[in-house]
Write an enzyme that holds these catalytic residues in place. Structure first.
Site, mmCIF file in Angstrom:
data_model
loop_
_atom_site.group_PDB
_atom_site.id
_atom_site.type_symbol
_atom_site.label_atom_id
_atom_site.label_comp_id
_atom_site.label_asym_id
_atom_site.label_seq_id
_atom_site.Cartn_x
_atom_site.Cartn_y
_atom_site.Cartn_z
ATOM 1 N N TYR A 1 44.862 31.271 62.271
ATOM 2 C CA TYR A 1 44.801 30.768 60.893
ATOM 3 C C TYR A 1 44.699 31.928 59.894
ATOM 4 O O TYR A 1 45.340 31.918 58.856
ATOM 5 C CB TYR A 1 43.613 29.802 60.719
ATOM 6 C CG TYR A 1 43.635 28.628 61.685
ATOM 7 C CD1 TYR A 1 44.838 27.999 62.033
ATOM 8 C CD2 TYR A 1 42.466 28.143 62.260
ATOM 9 C CE1 TYR A 1 44.851 26.933 62.916
ATOM 10 C CE2 TYR A 1 42.478 27.069 63.139
ATOM 11 C CZ TYR A 1 43.673 26.474 63.471
ATOM 12 O OH TYR A 1 43.696 25.425 64.350
ATOM 13 N N GLU B 1 39.260 22.423 59.949
ATOM 14 C CA GLU B 1 37.983 22.866 60.507
ATOM 15 C C GLU B 1 38.242 23.434 61.894
ATOM 16 O O GLU B 1 39.110 22.931 62.606
ATOM 17 C CB GLU B 1 37.001 21.701 60.683
ATOM 18 C CG GLU B 1 36.360 21.202 59.416
ATOM 19 C CD GLU B 1 37.028 19.937 58.925
ATOM 20 O OE1 GLU B 1 37.738 19.303 59.728
ATOM 21 O OE2 GLU B 1 36.863 19.602 57.740
HETATM 22 C C1 LIG Z 1 44.715 28.295 69.444
HETATM 23 C C2 LIG Z 1 46.043 27.994 70.185
HETATM 24 C C3 LIG Z 1 46.619 26.697 69.636
HETATM 25 C C4 LIG Z 1 47.017 29.176 69.924
HETATM 26 O O1 LIG Z 1 48.262 28.824 70.539
HETATM 27 P P1 LIG Z 1 49.404 29.884 70.921
HETATM 28 O O2 LIG Z 1 50.682 29.128 70.993
HETATM 29 O O3 LIG Z 1 48.985 30.642 72.100
HETATM 30 O O4 LIG Z 1 49.382 30.832 69.638
HETATM 31 P P2 LIG Z 1 50.569 31.828 69.170
HETATM 32 O O5 LIG Z 1 51.233 32.450 70.334
HETATM 33 O O6 LIG Z 1 51.417 31.107 68.187
HETATM 34 O O7 LIG Z 1 49.689 32.932 68.450
HETATM 35 C C5 LIG Z 1 49.830 33.218 67.083
HETATM 36 C C6 LIG Z 1 48.747 34.212 66.678
HETATM 37 O O8 LIG Z 1 47.446 33.632 66.846
HETATM 38 C C7 LIG Z 1 46.537 34.648 67.294
HETATM 39 N N1 LIG Z 1 46.099 34.328 68.662
HETATM 40 C C8 LIG Z 1 46.564 33.345 69.470
HETATM 41 N N2 LIG Z 1 45.889 33.350 70.655
HETATM 42 C C9 LIG Z 1 44.974 34.368 70.555
HETATM 43 C C10 LIG Z 1 43.991 34.865 71.451
HETATM 44 N N3 LIG Z 1 43.796 34.327 72.676
HETATM 45 N N4 LIG Z 1 43.222 35.897 71.025
HETATM 46 C C11 LIG Z 1 43.394 36.433 69.807
HETATM 47 N N5 LIG Z 1 44.333 36.020 68.913
HETATM 48 C C12 LIG Z 1 45.104 34.989 69.286
HETATM 49 C C13 LIG Z 1 47.318 35.943 67.273
HETATM 50 O O9 LIG Z 1 47.209 36.477 65.956
HETATM 51 C C14 LIG Z 1 48.719 35.456 67.544
HETATM 52 O O10 LIG Z 1 49.714 36.342 67.122
HETATM 53 P P3 LIG Z 1 50.255 37.491 68.162
HETATM 54 O O11 LIG Z 1 50.512 36.803 69.477
HETATM 55 O O12 LIG Z 1 51.478 37.979 67.470
HETATM 56 O O13 LIG Z 1 49.140 38.483 68.255
HETATM 57 C C15 LIG Z 1 45.822 27.905 71.731
HETATM 58 O O14 LIG Z 1 45.058 29.002 72.161
HETATM 59 C C16 LIG Z 1 45.172 26.600 72.197
HETATM 60 O O15 LIG Z 1 45.841 25.603 72.481
HETATM 61 N N6 LIG Z 1 43.817 26.624 72.304
HETATM 62 C C17 LIG Z 1 43.090 25.412 72.766
HETATM 63 C C18 LIG Z 1 43.103 24.330 71.718
HETATM 64 C C19 LIG Z 1 42.459 24.778 70.423
HETATM 65 O O16 LIG Z 1 41.427 25.425 70.415
HETATM 66 N N7 LIG Z 1 43.066 24.389 69.279
HETATM 67 C C20 LIG Z 1 42.564 24.716 67.954
HETATM 68 C C21 LIG Z 1 41.728 23.603 67.434
HETATM 69 S S1 LIG Z 1 41.119 23.985 65.787
#
Ligand SMILES: CC(C)(COP(=O)(O)OP(=O)(O)OC[C@H]1O[C@@H](n2cnc3c(N)ncnc32)[C@H](O)[C@@H]1OP(=O)(O)O)[C@@H](O)C(=O)NCCC(=O)NCCS
Length: 161
Positions: free
Chosen positions: A132, A120
């Site tokens: 995702y 979720e």
């Molecule tokens: C969501 C989260 C875990 C992503 O972590 P991350 O290590 O920065 O993600 P990645 O670098 O592996 O990104 C993988 C892909 O996700 C997408 N993505 C990640 N951050 C994004 C952003 N800010 N905007 C748009 N797409 C994004 C992109 O498709 C990205 O691929 P790309 O960099 O090649 O374009 C991070 O933003 C976070 O910790 N957020 C706060 C906690 C949270 O909301 N967790 C999810 C709970 S359901």
């Protein structure tokens, strides 16, 4: 002259190792949890997850060092994997930390014979939803007012393994 900012995803690749969390990783994991969420889980909740057979917490960090750049919690129940939580330290975002953690969890699920992955996510959480979707998850429903803090809806997403 100011250097142009790299495109998202074009940051230098991090040298990462993915491993299972143990009790001594609690502090750095809690640090990331507090930085990532407005209503963070308590340390007790993490400790409880470490005791459950069905729960796995993966952490990503520099090889051979105790630092934590990101973590992921999943439950493995029958032929399903449920992703409970994933977070990356804001300093290391957009460097594929979360993607690597998700891929590791999906591989582990597949190796255990899981057929379905569920999760979720807050309706407004575009970074997570994009991550995702990129991995092949599809939105299959909405749970209204799912998050108690702000009454936000959850999007339910599934992936067939
Ligand atoms: C969501 C989260 C875990 C992503 O972590 P991350 O290590 O920065 O993600 P990645 O670098 O592996 O990104 C993988 C892909 O996700 C997408 N993505 C990640 N951050 C994004 C952003 N800010 N905007 C748009 N797409 C994004 C992109 O498709 C990205 O691929 P790309 O960099 O090649 O374009 C991070 O933003 C976070 O910790 N957020 C706060 C906690 C949270 O909301 N967790 C999810 C709970 S359901």
């Amino acid at each position: 002259m100011r250097m142009p900012r790299p495109e998202p995803g074009a940051e230098p690749r991090l040298d990462l190792s993915i491993r299972r969390m143990g009790p001594s990783d609690l502090e750095p994991v809690m640090r990331v949890e507090r930085l990532a969420f407005k209503s963070p889980w308590s340390a007790e909740l993490f400790q409880r997850e470490l005791l459950h057979d069905w729960s796995t917490i993966l952490i990503a960090g520099p090889p051979g060092e105790p630092d934590v750049y990101g973590f992921l919690i999943y439950w493995s129940v029958h032929d399903e994997v449920h992703i409970l939580n994933i977070a990356t330290d804001p300093l290391h975002r957009r460097r594929r930390v979360a993607r690597r953690l998700m891929v590791a969890a999906l591989e582990q699920g597949r190796a255990r014979g899981a057929r379905l992955v569920t999760l979720e996510v807050r309706r407004s959480n575009l970074p997570a939803i994009t991550l995702y979707r990129d991995l092949g998850f599809r939105a299959v429903g909405i749970r209204p007012n799912y998050y108690a803090d702000e009454g936000e809806d959850a999007v339910v997403m599934n992936l067939d393994l």
